[in-house]
Design an enzyme around this catalytic site. Structure first.
Site, PDB file in Angstrom:
ATOM      1  N   TYR A   1      78.677 -71.676 -13.420  1.00 33.31           N
ATOM      2  CA  TYR A   1      79.150 -70.615 -14.318  1.00 33.31           C
ATOM      3  C   TYR A   1      78.141 -70.319 -15.428  1.00 33.31           C
ATOM      4  O   TYR A   1      78.165 -69.245 -16.013  1.00 33.31           O
ATOM      5  CB  TYR A   1      80.472 -71.024 -14.974  1.00 33.31           C
ATOM      6  CG  TYR A   1      81.707 -70.714 -14.172  1.00 33.31           C
ATOM      7  CD1 TYR A   1      81.842 -71.132 -12.860  1.00 33.31           C
ATOM      8  CD2 TYR A   1      82.771 -70.020 -14.758  1.00 33.31           C
ATOM      9  CE1 TYR A   1      82.994 -70.866 -12.140  1.00 33.31           C
ATOM     10  CE2 TYR A   1      83.921 -69.752 -14.047  1.00 33.31           C
ATOM     11  CZ  TYR A   1      84.028 -70.168 -12.739  1.00 33.31           C
ATOM     12  OH  TYR A   1      85.174 -69.905 -12.036  1.00 33.31           O
TER      13      TYR A   1
ATOM     14  N   LYS B   1      80.605 -82.276  -3.673  1.00 34.07           N
ATOM     15  CA  LYS B   1      80.058 -81.897  -2.358  1.00 34.07           C
ATOM     16  C   LYS B   1      78.726 -82.658  -2.234  1.00 34.07           C
ATOM     17  O   LYS B   1      77.654 -82.062  -2.060  1.00 34.07           O
ATOM     18  CB  LYS B   1      79.882 -80.370  -2.313  1.00 34.07           C
ATOM     19  CG  LYS B   1      79.525 -79.824  -0.944  1.00 34.07           C
ATOM     20  CD  LYS B   1      80.663 -79.858   0.063  1.00 34.07           C
ATOM     21  CE  LYS B   1      80.184 -79.438   1.443  1.00 34.07           C
ATOM     22  NZ  LYS B   1      81.207 -79.639   2.488  1.00 34.07           N
TER      23      LYS B   1
ATOM     24  N   ASP C   1      85.846 -79.745   0.309  1.00 36.73           N
ATOM     25  CA  ASP C   1      86.523 -79.095   1.438  1.00 36.73           C
ATOM     26  C   ASP C   1      87.707 -79.951   1.895  1.00 36.73           C
ATOM     27  O   ASP C   1      88.813 -79.455   2.143  1.00 36.73           O
ATOM     28  CB  ASP C   1      85.553 -78.809   2.603  1.00 36.73           C
ATOM     29  CG  ASP C   1      84.652 -79.987   2.959  1.00 36.73           C
ATOM     30  OD1 ASP C   1      84.633 -80.981   2.206  1.00 36.73           O
ATOM     31  OD2 ASP C   1      83.967 -79.912   4.000  1.00 36.73           O
TER      32      ASP C   1
ATOM     33  N   ASP D   1      88.010 -74.492 -10.621  1.00 43.47           N
ATOM     34  CA  ASP D   1      88.598 -73.149 -10.650  1.00 43.47           C
ATOM     35  C   ASP D   1      89.361 -72.902  -9.350  1.00 43.47           C
ATOM     36  O   ASP D   1      90.521 -72.469  -9.356  1.00 43.47           O
ATOM     37  CB  ASP D   1      87.475 -72.111 -10.817  1.00 43.47           C
ATOM     38  CG  ASP D   1      88.008 -70.689 -10.794  1.00 43.47           C
ATOM     39  OD1 ASP D   1      89.034 -70.443 -11.451  1.00 43.47           O
ATOM     40  OD2 ASP D   1      87.405 -69.832 -10.117  1.00 43.47           O
TER      41      ASP D   1
ATOM     42  N   ASP E   1      93.799 -73.070  -8.581  1.00 44.26           N
ATOM     43  CA  ASP E   1      94.604 -71.971  -8.032  1.00 44.26           C
ATOM     44  C   ASP E   1      95.392 -72.463  -6.818  1.00 44.26           C
ATOM     45  O   ASP E   1      96.564 -72.130  -6.640  1.00 44.26           O
ATOM     46  CB  ASP E   1      93.719 -70.787  -7.602  1.00 44.26           C
ATOM     47  CG  ASP E   1      93.554 -69.751  -8.707  1.00 44.26           C
ATOM     48  OD1 ASP E   1      93.536 -70.163  -9.881  1.00 44.26           O
ATOM     49  OD2 ASP E   1      93.431 -68.550  -8.395  1.00 44.26           O
TER      50      ASP E   1
HETATM   51  C1  IPM Z   1      90.269 -69.245 -14.768  1.00 45.88           C
HETATM   52  C2  IPM Z   1      89.759 -67.883 -14.404  1.00 45.88           C
HETATM   53  C3  IPM Z   1      88.386 -67.686 -15.036  1.00 45.88           C
HETATM   54  C4  IPM Z   1      87.477 -68.779 -14.521  1.00 45.88           C
HETATM   55  C5  IPM Z   1      87.770 -66.287 -14.804  1.00 45.88           C
HETATM   56  C6  IPM Z   1      88.690 -65.172 -15.244  1.00 45.88           C
HETATM   57  C7  IPM Z   1      86.421 -66.150 -15.447  1.00 45.88           C
HETATM   58  O1  IPM Z   1      89.716 -67.736 -13.028  1.00 45.88           O
HETATM   59  O2  IPM Z   1      90.434 -69.512 -15.977  1.00 45.88           O
HETATM   60  O3  IPM Z   1      90.512 -70.038 -13.870  1.00 45.88           O
HETATM   61  O4  IPM Z   1      86.927 -68.651 -13.425  1.00 45.88           O
HETATM   62  O5  IPM Z   1      87.324 -69.772 -15.227  1.00 45.88           O
HETATM   63 MG    MG Z   2      90.620 -69.324 -11.947  1.00 44.22          MG
END
Ligand code: IPM
Ligand code: MG
Length: 360
Positions: free
Chosen positions: A142, A191, A223, A247, A251
């Site tokens: 990032y 990884k 993975d 990240d 999710d």
């Molecule tokens: C999160 C989001 C952010 C990230 C984006 C919006 C830049 O996906 O906070 O998880 O990738 O950190």
């Molecule tokens: Mg995110």
């Protein structure tokens, strides 16, 4: 006690969900005799519209001058065509970095009432799960060198990942400390079969492990971790991983709890300030319709009460209120699935949680 909170409502559903969380804090304040003062600042697309840039200095300085920061979400289609440096998301990375928030705690816990909302098979969620993802937040791909250049096949783009021993050690320590307060099981996700950064990551985590003999620490390739999360989430207690892997895995972890609208986060550094935000985005498709799920943001202020202000009782109470309304069958649209129950609006869910707070 009086606490100063920088309020970064942001874009899309950001204003609605932070308003809900502000109401919850005000209610907790009234009950327990604390005063929370909110100081609004612009961030993301709304900041671009007003000032031309996604992260004005005033916002950074306002956050630095406050006791804690509450963030909604940033971004939306309106700003999607801007160059990378001027996008709303850049502000999010910028504020994390400016405040030195290298540790991102993302708890993925299954509320008993939401077992039916999880896409996982009933036998996998029957006993619940409670995972803490510790994501590195101010380094890695990032923040690495990036750009455009001419390569073997002509025009190409590149992003690079770099991690120093120092950065791995400090996030590793945060994860071992978190594990010590929980079930003392830590999985470090990398990884290392491919990436140099991951090999240094693994070596550094192993060195730290010697300092925490009570923590059972193991490694897992990313993975495989993605697969194991849906195969058997109960095997995990604390997961520590890099910015990008964290990240993605958070999710995934959120969805198995029923909805991404449930997951809170705390971003911490070396001070108690921290920034608190839901892990979901600005959901522009449902913005302004009063149908978003405010729970992730409400659980984020519970984390704020706990970590930034040391108000454990108050934090527990907010979490219990959420538990109560879910047990009573309250559901926003994202949690409904295929049943015909009528979903609550964002404001209605908030009202239910406020009522539960009063009556607990
Ligand atoms: C999160 C989001 C952010 C990230 C984006 C919006 C830049 O996906 O906070 O998880 O990738 O950190
Ligand atoms: Mg995110």
């Amino acid at each position: 006690m009086e606490f100063q909170i920088a309020l970064l409502r942001g874009d899309g559903i950001g204003p609605e969900i932070t308003d809900s969380a502000v109401k919850v804090l005000e209610s907790v304040g009234a009950q327990y005799g604390h005063c929370f003062r909110f100081h609004p600042y612009l961030i993301g697309g709304c900041a671009i519209d007003e000032t031309g840039i996604p992260l004005p200095d005033e916002t950074v300085n306002g956050c630095l001058a406050s006791d804690s920061v509450l963030l909604g979400a940033v971004g939306g289609p309106k700003w999607d065509d801007l160059p990378g440096e001027q996008r709303p998301e850049k502000a999010l990375l910028g504020i994390r970095s400016a405040l030195g928030l290298y540790t991102n705690l993302r708890p993925a816990k299954l509320f008993p009432a939401l077992k039916g909302a999880s896409p996982l098979r009933a036998d996998l969620v029957e006993q619940g799960f409670d995972i803490m993802i510790v994501r590195e937040l101010t380094g890695g791909i990032y923040f690495g060198d990036r750009g455009m250049r001419t390569g073997k096949f002509g025009e190409e783009a590149f992003d690079t990942e770099a991690y120093s021993v120092f950065e791995i050690e400090r996030i590793g320590r945060a994860a071992f400390e978190a594990a010590m307060k929980r079930s003392r099981r830590l999985v470090s996700v990398d990884k290392a079969n491919v990436l140099e950064t991951s090999r240094l990551w693994r070596k550094t985590i192993h060195r730290l492990a010697a300092e925490y003999p009570k923590v059972i620490c193991s490694d897992m390739f990313v993975d495989n971790a993605a697969m194991q999360l849906v195969r058997n989430p109960r095997q995990f207690d604390v997961i520590v991983t890099s910015n990008m892997f964290g990240d993605i895995l958070s999710d995934e972890a959120s969805q198995i709890t029923g909805s991404i609208g449930m997951l809170a986060s705390a971003s911490l550094g070396d001070t108690t300030r921290g920034m608190y935000e839901p892990i979901h985005g600005s959901a522009p498709d449902i913005a302004g319709q009063d149908i978003a799920n405010p729970i992730a943001t409400i659980l984020s202020v519970a984390m704020m009460l706990r970590y930034a202000f040391g108000l454990t009782k108050e934090a527990d109470r907010v979490e219990q209120a959420v538990d109560t309304v879910l047990a009573n069958g309250c559901r926003t649209a994202d949690l409904i699935g295929s049943t015909d129950a009528k979903p609550l609006r964002c404001s209605e869910m908030t009202a239910e949680i406020l009522a539960a707070l009063q009556s607990l």
